[in-house]
Motif scaffolding. Structure first.
Motif, PDB file in Angstrom:
ATOM      1  N   SER A  39     -21.478  68.818 -19.272  1.00 32.60           N
ATOM      2  CA  SER A  39     -22.183  70.033 -18.874  1.00 32.60           C
ATOM      3  C   SER A  39     -21.225  71.211 -18.846  1.00 32.60           C
ATOM      4  CB  SER A  39     -22.868  69.905 -17.518  1.00 32.60           C
ATOM      5  OG  SER A  39     -22.525  68.847 -16.754  1.00 32.60           O
ATOM      6  N   ALA A  40     -21.815  72.400 -18.963  1.00 33.24           N
ATOM      7  CA  ALA A  40     -21.021  73.632 -18.910  1.00 33.24           C
ATOM      8  C   ALA A  40     -20.293  73.726 -17.577  1.00 33.24           C
ATOM      9  CB  ALA A  40     -21.932  74.840 -19.099  1.00 33.24           C
ATOM     10  N   GLY A  41     -19.025  74.152 -17.633  1.00 31.30           N
ATOM     11  CA  GLY A  41     -18.253  74.346 -16.414  1.00 31.30           C
ATOM     12  C   GLY A  41     -17.163  73.321 -16.196  1.00 31.30           C
ATOM     13  N   ILE A  42     -17.233  72.202 -16.901  1.00 31.02           N
ATOM     14  CA  ILE A  42     -16.166  71.205 -16.855  1.00 31.02           C
ATOM     15  C   ILE A  42     -15.653  71.067 -18.286  1.00 31.02           C
ATOM     16  CG2 ILE A  42     -17.563  69.124 -17.168  1.00 31.02           C
ATOM     17  CD1 ILE A  42     -15.786  67.911 -14.861  1.00 31.02           C
ATOM     18  N   THR A  43     -14.382  70.748 -18.438  1.00 27.46           N
ATOM     19  CA  THR A  43     -13.769  70.745 -19.760  1.00 27.46           C
ATOM     20  C   THR A  43     -13.498  69.328 -20.247  1.00 27.46           C
ATOM     21  OG1 THR A  43     -12.725  72.857 -19.287  1.00 27.46           O
ATOM     22  CG2 THR A  43     -11.788  71.582 -21.088  1.00 27.46           C
ATOM     23  N   LEU A  44     -13.911  69.048 -21.469  1.00 30.24           N
ATOM     24  CA  LEU A  44     -13.547  67.814 -22.156  1.00 30.24           C
ATOM     25  C   LEU A  44     -12.258  68.103 -22.903  1.00 30.24           C
ATOM     26  CD1 LEU A  44     -14.106  64.943 -23.231  1.00 30.24           C
ATOM     27  CD2 LEU A  44     -15.460  66.016 -25.056  1.00 30.24           C
ATOM     28  N   ASP A  45     -11.135  67.605 -22.385  1.00 36.89           N
ATOM     29  CA  ASP A  45      -9.836  67.862 -23.007  1.00 36.89           C
ATOM     30  C   ASP A  45      -9.629  67.023 -24.258  1.00 36.89           C
ATOM     31  OD1 ASP A  45      -9.115  69.785 -21.145  1.00 36.89           O
ATOM     32  OD2 ASP A  45      -8.161  68.340 -19.822  1.00 36.89           O
ATOM     33  N   SER A  46     -10.046  65.768 -24.206  1.00 37.38           N
ATOM     34  CA  SER A  46      -9.949  64.892 -25.376  1.00 37.38           C
ATOM     35  C   SER A  46     -10.801  63.662 -25.129  1.00 37.38           C
ATOM     36  CB  SER A  46      -8.495  64.494 -25.656  1.00 37.38           C
ATOM     37  OG  SER A  46      -7.986  63.705 -24.602  1.00 37.38           O
ATOM     38  N   ASP A  47     -11.065  62.936 -26.218  1.00 37.05           N
ATOM     39  CA  ASP A  47     -11.781  61.671 -26.095  1.00 37.05           C
ATOM     40  C   ASP A  47     -11.375  60.764 -27.243  1.00 37.05           C
ATOM     41  OD1 ASP A  47     -14.583  61.718 -28.053  1.00 37.05           O
ATOM     42  OD2 ASP A  47     -13.576  63.631 -27.678  1.00 37.05           O
ATOM     43  N   ALA A  48     -11.569  59.479 -27.031  1.00 35.20           N
ATOM     44  CA  ALA A  48     -11.219  58.465 -28.025  1.00 35.20           C
ATOM     45  C   ALA A  48     -12.082  57.241 -27.777  1.00 35.20           C
ATOM     46  CB  ALA A  48      -9.744  58.098 -27.912  1.00 35.20           C
TER      47      ALA A  48
END
Length: 92
Positions: A39-48
């Protein structure tokens, strides 16, 4: 991290959440694609992802605000499914 669907983090923390799909996958079936939606307002820095799990690194957020992070996978058998968590941001 705990297996609960509710996860708490400090707004300054950068932490990982793992979705373990191994119990849901059929024998021999693997994850071929993984998408993390936040959701808007939290950051997805990376994923794997691996053959049986997906990991997202999340940062930010405003204390007192709940956020949703959803992992959508596609498998080698062509199945698609979602699992979501609630991220509650609070000063710790």
């Amino acid at each position: 991290m705990a297996a609960s669907n509710v996860w708490e983090k400090d707004p300054d923390a950068v932490l990982d959440w793992v979705w373990d799909w191994s119990d849901w996958l059929e024998p021999g079936e693997t994850i071929t694609d993984s998408l993390v939606i936040v959701s808007a307002g939290i950051t997805l820095d990376s994923d794997a992802h691996s053959a049986t799990s997906a990991t997202a690194w999340l940062s930010g957020g405003t204390p007192g605000t709940p956020y949703t992070a959803t992992n959508r996978i596609t498998t080698s058998a062509g199945r698609i499914d979602d699992r979501s968590i609630t991220v509650r941001v609070k000063n710790r």
